[in-house]
Write an enzyme that holds these catalytic residues in place. Structure first.
Site, PDB file in Angstrom:
ATOM      1  N   TYR A  52       0.826  -1.224   0.000  1.00 15.78           N
ATOM      2  CA  TYR A  52       0.000   0.000   0.000  1.00 15.78           C
ATOM      3  C   TYR A  52       0.859   1.274   0.000  1.00 15.78           C
ATOM      4  CZ  TYR A  52      -4.058  -2.903   0.133  1.00 15.78           C
ATOM      5  OH  TYR A  52      -5.008  -3.828  -0.224  1.00 15.78           O
ATOM      6  N   ARG A  55       1.416   1.827  -3.561  1.00 15.65           N
ATOM      7  CA  ARG A  55       0.189   2.351  -4.212  1.00 15.65           C
ATOM      8  C   ARG A  55       0.067   3.854  -3.930  1.00 15.65           C
ATOM      9  NH1 ARG A  55       0.789  -2.067  -5.319  1.00 15.65           N
ATOM     10  NH2 ARG A  55       1.621  -0.959  -7.080  1.00 15.65           N
ATOM     11  N   ASN A  86     -12.597   1.928  -6.176  1.00 15.45           N
ATOM     12  CA  ASN A  86     -11.218   2.422  -6.182  1.00 15.45           C
ATOM     13  C   ASN A  86     -10.854   3.060  -4.855  1.00 15.45           C
ATOM     14  OD1 ASN A  86     -11.195   1.560  -8.769  1.00 15.45           O
ATOM     15  ND2 ASN A  86     -11.307   3.582  -9.711  1.00 15.45           N
ATOM     16  N   VAL A  87      -9.583   2.886  -4.498  1.00 14.77           N
ATOM     17  CA  VAL A  87      -9.105   3.468  -3.249  1.00 14.77           C
ATOM     18  C   VAL A  87      -8.299   4.743  -3.511  1.00 14.77           C
ATOM     19  CG1 VAL A  87      -9.220   1.292  -1.991  1.00 14.77           C
ATOM     20  CG2 VAL A  87      -7.114   1.864  -3.202  1.00 14.77           C
ATOM     21  N   ASP A  88      -8.166   5.113  -4.796  1.00 13.14           N
ATOM     22  CA  ASP A  88      -7.488   6.378  -5.102  1.00 13.14           C
ATOM     23  C   ASP A  88      -8.454   7.548  -4.889  1.00 13.14           C
ATOM     24  OD1 ASP A  88      -8.945   7.112  -7.601  1.00 13.14           O
ATOM     25  OD2 ASP A  88      -7.926   5.398  -8.497  1.00 13.14           O
ATOM     26  N   HIS A 103     -14.353   0.280  -1.004  1.00 13.84           N
ATOM     27  CA  HIS A 103     -13.206  -0.510  -0.545  1.00 13.84           C
ATOM     28  C   HIS A 103     -12.164   0.308   0.211  1.00 13.84           C
ATOM     29  CE1 HIS A 103     -14.156  -3.797  -3.781  1.00 13.84           C
ATOM     30  NE2 HIS A 103     -14.999  -3.814  -2.776  1.00 13.84           N
ATOM     31  N   GLY A 168     -15.237   0.498 -15.990  1.00 14.53           N
ATOM     32  CA  GLY A 168     -13.927  -0.050 -15.652  1.00 14.53           C
ATOM     33  C   GLY A 168     -13.882  -0.982 -14.464  1.00 14.53           C
ATOM     34  N   THR A 169     -14.867  -1.854 -14.367  1.00  8.94           N
ATOM     35  CA  THR A 169     -14.768  -2.909 -13.341  1.00  8.94           C
ATOM     36  C   THR A 169     -15.097  -4.244 -13.979  1.00  8.94           C
ATOM     37  OG1 THR A 169     -15.735  -3.864 -11.326  1.00  8.94           O
ATOM     38  CG2 THR A 169     -17.079  -2.219 -12.467  1.00  8.94           C
ATOM     39  N   SER A 170     -14.332  -5.259 -13.597  1.00  9.42           N
ATOM     40  CA  SER A 170     -14.555  -6.603 -14.160  1.00  9.42           C
ATOM     41  C   SER A 170     -15.786  -7.265 -13.541  1.00  9.42           C
ATOM     42  CB  SER A 170     -13.318  -7.467 -13.924  1.00  9.42           C
ATOM     43  OG  SER A 170     -13.062  -7.568 -12.537  1.00  9.42           O
TER      44      SER A 170
HETATM   45  P1  OAD Z   1     -10.285  -5.300 -12.285  1.00  8.84           P
HETATM   46  O1  OAD Z   1      -8.815  -5.201 -12.517  1.00  8.84           O
HETATM   47  O2  OAD Z   1     -10.850  -6.599 -11.866  1.00  8.84           O
HETATM   48  O3  OAD Z   1     -11.057  -4.866 -13.601  1.00  8.84           O
HETATM   49  C1  OAD Z   1     -10.665  -3.710 -14.317  1.00  8.84           C
HETATM   50  C2  OAD Z   1     -11.618  -3.504 -15.465  1.00  8.84           C
HETATM   51  O4  OAD Z   1     -11.251  -2.297 -16.111  1.00  8.84           O
HETATM   52  C3  OAD Z   1     -11.595  -4.606 -16.528  1.00  8.84           C
HETATM   53  O5  OAD Z   1     -12.912  -4.972 -16.901  1.00  8.84           O
HETATM   54  C4  OAD Z   1     -10.850  -3.943 -17.698  1.00  8.84           C
HETATM   55  O6  OAD Z   1     -11.285  -4.426 -18.968  1.00  8.84           O
HETATM   56  C5  OAD Z   1     -11.249  -2.503 -17.505  1.00  8.84           C
HETATM   57  N1  OAD Z   1     -10.341  -1.510 -18.099  1.00  8.84           N
HETATM   58  C6  OAD Z   1      -9.021  -1.600 -18.369  1.00  8.84           C
HETATM   59  N2  OAD Z   1      -8.560  -0.441 -18.891  1.00  8.84           N
HETATM   60  C7  OAD Z   1      -9.609   0.412 -18.943  1.00  8.84           C
HETATM   61  C8  OAD Z   1      -9.790   1.772 -19.363  1.00  8.84           C
HETATM   62  N3  OAD Z   1      -8.767   2.498 -19.834  1.00  8.84           N
HETATM   63  N4  OAD Z   1     -11.021   2.320 -19.275  1.00  8.84           N
HETATM   64  C9  OAD Z   1     -12.075   1.597 -18.795  1.00  8.84           C
HETATM   65  N5  OAD Z   1     -11.972   0.319 -18.374  1.00  8.84           N
HETATM   66  C10 OAD Z   1     -10.752  -0.266 -18.450  1.00  8.84           C
HETATM   67  O7  OAD Z   1     -10.648  -4.122 -11.247  1.00  8.84           O
HETATM   68  P2  OAD Z   1     -11.945  -3.961 -10.331  1.00  8.84           P
HETATM   69  O8  OAD Z   1     -13.149  -4.533 -10.987  1.00  8.84           O
HETATM   70  O9  OAD Z   1     -11.971  -2.549  -9.899  1.00  8.84           O
HETATM   71  O10 OAD Z   1     -10.369  -4.900  -4.192  1.00  8.84           O
HETATM   72  O11 OAD Z   1     -11.563  -4.861  -9.105  1.00  8.84           O
HETATM   73  C11 OAD Z   1     -12.431  -4.940  -8.005  1.00  8.84           C
HETATM   74  C12 OAD Z   1     -11.689  -5.141  -6.726  1.00  8.84           C
HETATM   75  O12 OAD Z   1     -10.796  -6.251  -6.864  1.00  8.84           O
HETATM   76  C13 OAD Z   1     -10.766  -3.999  -6.347  1.00  8.84           C
HETATM   77  O13 OAD Z   1     -11.468  -2.941  -5.689  1.00  8.84           O
HETATM   78  C14 OAD Z   1      -9.765  -4.646  -5.470  1.00  8.84           C
HETATM   79  C15 OAD Z   1      -9.522  -5.912  -6.256  1.00  8.84           C
HETATM   80  O14 OAD Z   1      -9.114  -7.018  -5.555  1.00  8.84           O
HETATM   81  C16 OAD Z   1      -9.591  -5.084  -3.108  1.00  8.84           C
HETATM   82  O15 OAD Z   1      -8.384  -5.057  -3.154  1.00  8.84           O
HETATM   83  C17 OAD Z   1     -10.356  -5.323  -1.860  1.00  8.84           C
END
Ligand code: OAD
Length: 222
Positions: A52, A55, A86-88, A103, A168-170
């Site tokens: 962290y 980060r 996001n934590v930013d 988070h 931007g979340t998976s």
């Molecule tokens: P992920 O890394 O799982 O997913 C990121 C998503 O962003 C994917 O679907 C990518 O295709 C997409 N992506 C990549 N580049 C992009 C861009 N330029 N514009 C838009 N989208 C883009 O991240 P999160 O879903 O945020 O938690 O992950 C969720 C949680 O898992 C996080 O908060 C963290 C992690 O473990 C903890 O650490 C507790």
């Protein structure tokens, strides 16, 4: 109209911050169970603090991208809430005033009971640094294995939204990924992501990065 954004790591990718699950993402270099879980904290505090601290030092150099700015700009016309994993602090730096960090936040630290929270900006937390109650000062992050205290508030907000935009979340981490199930029926729901993400049929996909996708979305709203 109340627009609710659900954002994840991809939101900040164009600001130079790594996502977690993309190729080259953080979870290729680190084991989430070691650096982002409560068990990880109990077994190796040095490793967790170092992860962290890194980060935070990366965040110190990052600026909001056009996507963050376009979301903030919508506040001139609509009620806007950002629920982010996001934590930013890039949504806030772009000017968003209504941000819920599901988070936690990198720029805060807390005691182990999470009852005292303090602002630390982007400075490191030193190994063994103590909180006022004598426990180790730790990152104010919701780790795997911990409760998500703001989830109920997020459910309430989603259930009142007139438009939902996921950026931007998976959609792989719960309970955050389950939030869209609480939407009102027929509420327009969009996903902005350059890659394929599994979402329900009612979600309209804009297959673009956050900045380009937000421009397209704003044209649609107009
Ligand atoms: P992920 O890394 O799982 O997913 C990121 C998503 O962003 C994917 O679907 C990518 O295709 C997409 N992506 C990549 N580049 C992009 C861009 N330029 N514009 C838009 N989208 C883009 O991240 P999160 O879903 O945020 O938690 O992950 C969720 C949680 O898992 C996080 O908060 C963290 C992690 O473990 C903890 O650490 C507790």
């Amino acid at each position: 109209m109340h627009i609710v954004f659900l954002t994840g790591a991809g939101m900040s990718a164009e600001s130079g911050l790594s996502t977690f699950r993309d190729s080259g993402g953080l979870w290729e270099g680190y084991d989430p169970q070691k650096v982002a879980s409560i068990e990880g904290w109990y077994s190796d505090r040095a490793m967790v603090q170092e992860f962290y601290n890194k980060r935070r030092s990366e965040l110190a150099k990052a600026e909001p991208n056009q996507g963050h700015k376009l979301i903030a700009g919508l506040e001139a016309y609509f009620k806007v809430t950002v629920i982010t994993q996001n934590v930013d602090n890039l949504h806030e730096k772009a000017g968003s005033t209504n941000v819920i960090h599901l988070h936690g936040e990198l720029t805060k630290a807390c005691n182990e009971a999470k009852t005292e929270v303090l602002e630390i900006g982007t400075r490191p937390i030193f190994l063994g640094e103590k909180a006022a109650d004598g426990s180790d000062l730790r990152p104010f992050i919701v780790w795997f294995g911990e409760a998500v205290p703001l989830i109920e508030k997020a459910v309430e907000i989603i259930s009142e939204a007139d438009m939902i935009v996921i950026v931007g979340t998976s959609m792989q981490v719960y309970p955050a990924a389950g939030l869209i199930h609480y939407r009102k029926k027929d509420v327009p729901t969009f996903l902005i992501d350059p890659n394929d993400v599994v979402v329900p049929d009612y979600v309209q996909v804009i297959k673009e990065k956050a900045s380009a996708g937000m421009s397209i979305l704003i044209n649609k709203i107009r």
